[in-house]
Design an enzyme around this catalytic site. Sequence first.
Site, PDB file in Angstrom:
ATOM      1  N   SER A   2       0.811  -1.221   0.000  1.00 16.23           N
ATOM      2  CA  SER A   2       0.000   0.000   0.000  1.00 16.23           C
ATOM      3  C   SER A   2       0.844   1.271   0.000  1.00 16.23           C
ATOM      4  CB  SER A   2      -0.869  -0.014   1.261  1.00 16.23           C
ATOM      5  OG  SER A   2      -1.389   1.259   1.528  1.00 16.23           O
TER       6      SER A   2
ATOM      7  N   GLU B 228       0.168   3.628   1.746  1.00 15.18           N
ATOM      8  CA  GLU B 228       0.255   4.027   3.163  1.00 15.18           C
ATOM      9  C   GLU B 228       1.651   3.759   3.713  1.00 15.18           C
ATOM     10  OE1 GLU B 228      -2.012   5.199   5.830  1.00 15.18           O
ATOM     11  OE2 GLU B 228      -2.805   6.072   4.009  1.00 15.18           O
TER      12      GLU B 228
ATOM     13  N   TYR C   1      -1.590  -0.281  10.645  1.00 20.61           N
ATOM     14  CA  TYR C   1      -1.839  -0.924   9.351  1.00 20.61           C
ATOM     15  C   TYR C   1      -0.628  -0.763   8.427  1.00 20.61           C
ATOM     16  CZ  TYR C   1      -3.596  -1.202   4.527  1.00 20.61           C
ATOM     17  OH  TYR C   1      -3.746  -1.492   3.189  1.00 20.61           O
TER      18      TYR C   1
HETATM   19  P1  NAP Z   1     -11.235  -4.906   1.423  1.00 19.73           P
HETATM   20  O1  NAP Z   1     -12.401  -4.557   0.548  1.00 19.73           O
HETATM   21  O2  NAP Z   1     -11.218  -4.436   2.820  1.00 19.73           O
HETATM   22  O3  NAP Z   1     -11.092  -6.504   1.389  1.00 19.73           O
HETATM   23  C1  NAP Z   1     -10.264  -7.179   2.280  1.00 19.73           C
HETATM   24  C2  NAP Z   1     -10.430  -8.666   2.082  1.00 19.73           C
HETATM   25  O4  NAP Z   1      -9.623  -9.346   3.064  1.00 19.73           O
HETATM   26  C3  NAP Z   1     -11.864  -9.177   2.279  1.00 19.73           C
HETATM   27  O5  NAP Z   1     -12.104 -10.223   1.382  1.00 19.73           O
HETATM   28  C4  NAP Z   1     -11.810  -9.715   3.704  1.00 19.73           C
HETATM   29  O6  NAP Z   1     -12.783 -10.695   3.973  1.00 19.73           O
HETATM   30  C5  NAP Z   1     -10.428 -10.327   3.698  1.00 19.73           C
HETATM   31  N1  NAP Z   1      -9.935 -10.624   5.035  1.00 19.73           N
HETATM   32  C6  NAP Z   1      -9.966  -9.838   6.132  1.00 19.73           C
HETATM   33  N2  NAP Z   1      -9.454 -10.482   7.191  1.00 19.73           N
HETATM   34  C7  NAP Z   1      -9.079 -11.713   6.756  1.00 19.73           C
HETATM   35  C8  NAP Z   1      -8.525 -12.854   7.378  1.00 19.73           C
HETATM   36  N3  NAP Z   1      -8.260 -12.866   8.683  1.00 19.73           N
HETATM   37  N4  NAP Z   1      -8.276 -13.948   6.629  1.00 19.73           N
HETATM   38  C9  NAP Z   1      -8.585 -13.956   5.295  1.00 19.73           C
HETATM   39  N5  NAP Z   1      -9.131 -12.907   4.656  1.00 19.73           N
HETATM   40  C10 NAP Z   1      -9.377 -11.808   5.374  1.00 19.73           C
HETATM   41  O7  NAP Z   1      -9.871  -4.409   0.748  1.00 19.73           O
HETATM   42  P2  NAP Z   1      -9.593  -3.979  -0.778  1.00 19.73           P
HETATM   43  O8  NAP Z   1      -9.849  -2.529  -0.913  1.00 19.73           O
HETATM   44  O9  NAP Z   1     -10.213  -4.956  -1.682  1.00 19.73           O
HETATM   45  O10 NAP Z   1      -7.998  -4.131  -0.792  1.00 19.73           O
HETATM   46  C11 NAP Z   1      -7.375  -5.383  -1.132  1.00 19.73           C
HETATM   47  C12 NAP Z   1      -5.986  -5.431  -0.528  1.00 19.73           C
HETATM   48  O11 NAP Z   1      -5.198  -4.362  -1.041  1.00 19.73           O
HETATM   49  C13 NAP Z   1      -5.907  -5.283   0.992  1.00 19.73           C
HETATM   50  O12 NAP Z   1      -4.830  -6.040   1.439  1.00 19.73           O
HETATM   51  C14 NAP Z   1      -5.623  -3.807   1.198  1.00 19.73           C
HETATM   52  O13 NAP Z   1      -4.976  -3.621   2.438  1.00 19.73           O
HETATM   53  C15 NAP Z   1      -4.719  -3.530   0.023  1.00 19.73           C
HETATM   54  N6  NAP Z   1      -4.763  -2.180  -0.526  1.00 19.73           N
HETATM   55  C16 NAP Z   1      -5.920  -1.585  -0.843  1.00 19.73           C
HETATM   56  C17 NAP Z   1      -5.930  -0.333  -1.425  1.00 19.73           C
HETATM   57  C18 NAP Z   1      -7.199   0.365  -1.798  1.00 19.73           C
HETATM   58  O14 NAP Z   1      -7.151   1.592  -2.027  1.00 19.73           O
HETATM   59  N7  NAP Z   1      -8.322  -0.342  -1.944  1.00 19.73           N
HETATM   60  C19 NAP Z   1      -4.716   0.315  -1.696  1.00 19.73           C
HETATM   61  C20 NAP Z   1      -3.526  -0.346  -1.367  1.00 19.73           C
HETATM   62  C21 NAP Z   1      -3.556  -1.601  -0.800  1.00 19.73           C
HETATM   63  P3  NAP Z   1     -14.264 -10.318   4.562  1.00 19.73           P
HETATM   64  O15 NAP Z   1     -15.092  -9.931   3.377  1.00 19.73           O
HETATM   65  O16 NAP Z   1     -14.691 -11.566   5.232  1.00 19.73           O
HETATM   66  O17 NAP Z   1     -14.071  -9.164   5.511  1.00 19.73           O
HETATM   67  O1  G4F Z   2     -10.672   6.416   2.617  1.00 18.66           O
HETATM   68  P1  G4F Z   2      -9.690   6.301   3.717  1.00 18.66           P
HETATM   69  O2  G4F Z   2     -10.150   5.635   4.966  1.00 18.66           O
HETATM   70  O3  G4F Z   2      -8.418   5.604   3.078  1.00 18.66           O
HETATM   71  P2  G4F Z   2      -6.870   5.534   3.525  1.00 18.66           P
HETATM   72  O4  G4F Z   2      -6.704   5.789   4.961  1.00 18.66           O
HETATM   73  O5  G4F Z   2      -6.110   6.395   2.577  1.00 18.66           O
HETATM   74  O6  G4F Z   2      -6.546   3.990   3.268  1.00 18.66           O
HETATM   75  C1  G4F Z   2      -6.999   3.322   2.092  1.00 18.66           C
HETATM   76  O7  G4F Z   2      -6.019   3.453   1.086  1.00 18.66           O
HETATM   77  C2  G4F Z   2      -4.771   2.824   1.385  1.00 18.66           C
HETATM   78  C3  G4F Z   2      -3.844   3.092   0.197  1.00 18.66           C
HETATM   79  O8  G4F Z   2      -3.172   4.305   0.390  1.00 18.66           O
HETATM   80  C4  G4F Z   2      -5.004   1.353   1.611  1.00 18.66           C
HETATM   81  F1  G4F Z   2      -3.824   0.726   1.843  1.00 18.66           F
HETATM   82  C5  G4F Z   2      -5.958   1.141   2.759  1.00 18.66           C
HETATM   83  O9  G4F Z   2      -6.228  -0.244   2.914  1.00 18.66           O
HETATM   84  C6  G4F Z   2      -7.269   1.866   2.443  1.00 18.66           C
HETATM   85  O10 G4F Z   2      -7.866   1.230   1.347  1.00 18.66           O
HETATM   86  O11 G4F Z   2      -9.162   7.761   4.119  1.00 18.66           O
HETATM   87  C7  G4F Z   2      -8.643   8.657   3.146  1.00 18.66           C
HETATM   88  C8  G4F Z   2      -8.448  10.026   3.794  1.00 18.66           C
HETATM   89  C9  G4F Z   2      -7.646   9.966   5.112  1.00 18.66           C
HETATM   90  O12 G4F Z   2      -6.714  11.006   5.120  1.00 18.66           O
HETATM   91  C10 G4F Z   2      -8.695  10.227   6.190  1.00 18.66           C
HETATM   92  O13 G4F Z   2      -8.195  10.879   7.349  1.00 18.66           O
HETATM   93  O14 G4F Z   2      -9.737  10.547   4.138  1.00 18.66           O
HETATM   94  C11 G4F Z   2      -9.662  11.120   5.430  1.00 18.66           C
HETATM   95  N1  G4F Z   2     -11.019  11.140   6.013  1.00 18.66           N
HETATM   96  C12 G4F Z   2     -11.688  12.283   6.355  1.00 18.66           C
HETATM   97  N2  G4F Z   2     -12.867  11.964   6.908  1.00 18.66           N
HETATM   98  C13 G4F Z   2     -11.793  10.086   6.330  1.00 18.66           C
HETATM   99  C14 G4F Z   2     -12.959  10.610   6.902  1.00 18.66           C
HETATM  100  N3  G4F Z   2     -11.597   8.753   6.173  1.00 18.66           N
HETATM  101  C15 G4F Z   2     -12.591   7.910   6.580  1.00 18.66           C
HETATM  102  N4  G4F Z   2     -12.435   6.575   6.400  1.00 18.66           N
HETATM  103  N5  G4F Z   2     -13.735   8.379   7.168  1.00 18.66           N
HETATM  104  C16 G4F Z   2     -13.962   9.727   7.349  1.00 18.66           C
HETATM  105  O15 G4F Z   2     -15.005  10.125   7.869  1.00 18.66           O
END
Ligand code: NAP
Ligand code: G4F
Length: 350
Positions: free
Chosen positions: A136, A138, A159
């Site tokens: 990520s 992050e 995280y």
């Molecule tokens: P997500 O919607 O939160 O999906 C996470 C997945 O992980 C779900 O299928 C969840 O299952 C599963 N999971 C959670 N705990 C687990 C466990 N103990 N054992 C096995 N599976 C488990 O995340 P996403 O947005 O699709 O992201 C996919 C991956 O990319 C994650 O690793 C995230 O950290 C990473 N990532 C995401 C972003 C982003 O912007 N979306 C960016 C960078 C990296 P349940 O449905 O049962 O909860």
């Molecule tokens: O949407 P967010 O919760 O995403 P964040 O923290 O950037 O993390 C996501 O992206 C990562 C990749 O860079 C992934 F690795 C991670 O698993 C996840 O998918 O928050 C985005 C921004 C933050 O700065 C947060 O402080 O939005 C700001 N924010 C402001 N108000 C909020 C809120 N975020 C959330 N979730 N809820 C609020 O009410």
Amino acid sequence: MATTKKAFICGITGQDGSYLTELLLGKGYEVHGMIRRTSTFNTDRLDHLYEDPHESGALRLHYGDLANAARMRRLLGEIHPDEIYNLGAQSHVRVSFDQAEYTADIVATGALRLMEAFRDYAQESGTRPRFYQAGSSEMFGASAPPQNEATPFYPRSPYAVSKVAAHWYGINQREAYGLFISNGILFNHESPRRGETFVTRKITRALGRIKLGLQEKLYLGNLDARRDWGHAADYVRAMWMMLQHETPDDFVVATGDSHSVREFLEMAADIAGVDWKKCVEKDPRYFRPTEVDALEGDASKARRMLGWKPEISFASLVRSMVEHDLELAQQELTLTKAGHRVAPRGGAHG
Ligand code: NAP
Ligand code: G4F
């Protein structure tokens, strides 16, 4: 005759898991997903792809968990996948401050458990399977943008620390045992399937409900944070391309453009036709103890070496999310008018 490739996806029920499954099924793969046993169904994002297993569909689901090493080892041995995608995670940054130890166990140690199972499976099968680790942006945390593969990591949450550990476990296994493990370093990617407690979806979901009179206020945290938001469908394509590359490597995946949360809100409210200044309020619950102020990626390595580039613009992403959530709100309104009680979603907040 070409044999059918098999993929194993951990995290298949999540946003990315569902888009990756669609992509791989479209390419003729047999897709095996590991799902957690939950008391309510957690396969909503896959239901349109799932077929009755008795009719031998190309998508198969198996119970398992990143907390359970023996189960993952057995699954790999039974399925014999060519490609393994680790997308499983407690992926909410704010929640990771409340559940730091659990996040470390699943995001860092869980990834190690799956990589160890992968290592045994590769050795025992005598094949060269490929592994994708979902890293990520992050991990860059407080390092100034633009961030690329050479930017130092400075994680700002449990995280992010856990993702850094998983990233280095991958590199260590690659160097120690010659395994094919590639780390993606993906910047934020969203879609109408995004979890409802991430800020973009929280905003579009609330705007839809406010527009139709189902909700009055939207409570948010820091509106000044900047993120490089792309579309999940583009980003899962990059994951697949990494595993088709000749050698394992690490790649940043990003659009190269960033916007503040306020800018996302303004654009989404404009599309929905809502005056956001009248309904948005700040709530300290949604601020983080340590924030990541600005993420903007430089994905030139992925463009050069994989030929990857994003195809869906920020404006189309925002529009698709708002339109989807206006439709959901309309369905909720229809049900409410017909006398059905539709409970507000989610007890906890994000
Ligand atoms: P997500 O919607 O939160 O999906 C996470 C997945 O992980 C779900 O299928 C969840 O299952 C599963 N999971 C959670 N705990 C687990 C466990 N103990 N054992 C096995 N599976 C488990 O995340 P996403 O947005 O699709 O992201 C996919 C991956 O990319 C994650 O690793 C995230 O950290 C990473 N990532 C995401 C972003 C982003 O912007 N979306 C960016 C960078 C990296 P349940 O449905 O049962 O909860
Ligand atoms: O949407 P967010 O919760 O995403 P964040 O923290 O950037 O993390 C996501 O992206 C990562 C990749 O860079 C992934 F690795 C991670 O698993 C996840 O998918 O928050 C985005 C921004 C933050 O700065 C947060 O402080 O939005 C700001 N924010 C402001 N108000 C909020 C809120 N975020 C959330 N979730 N809820 C609020 O009410």
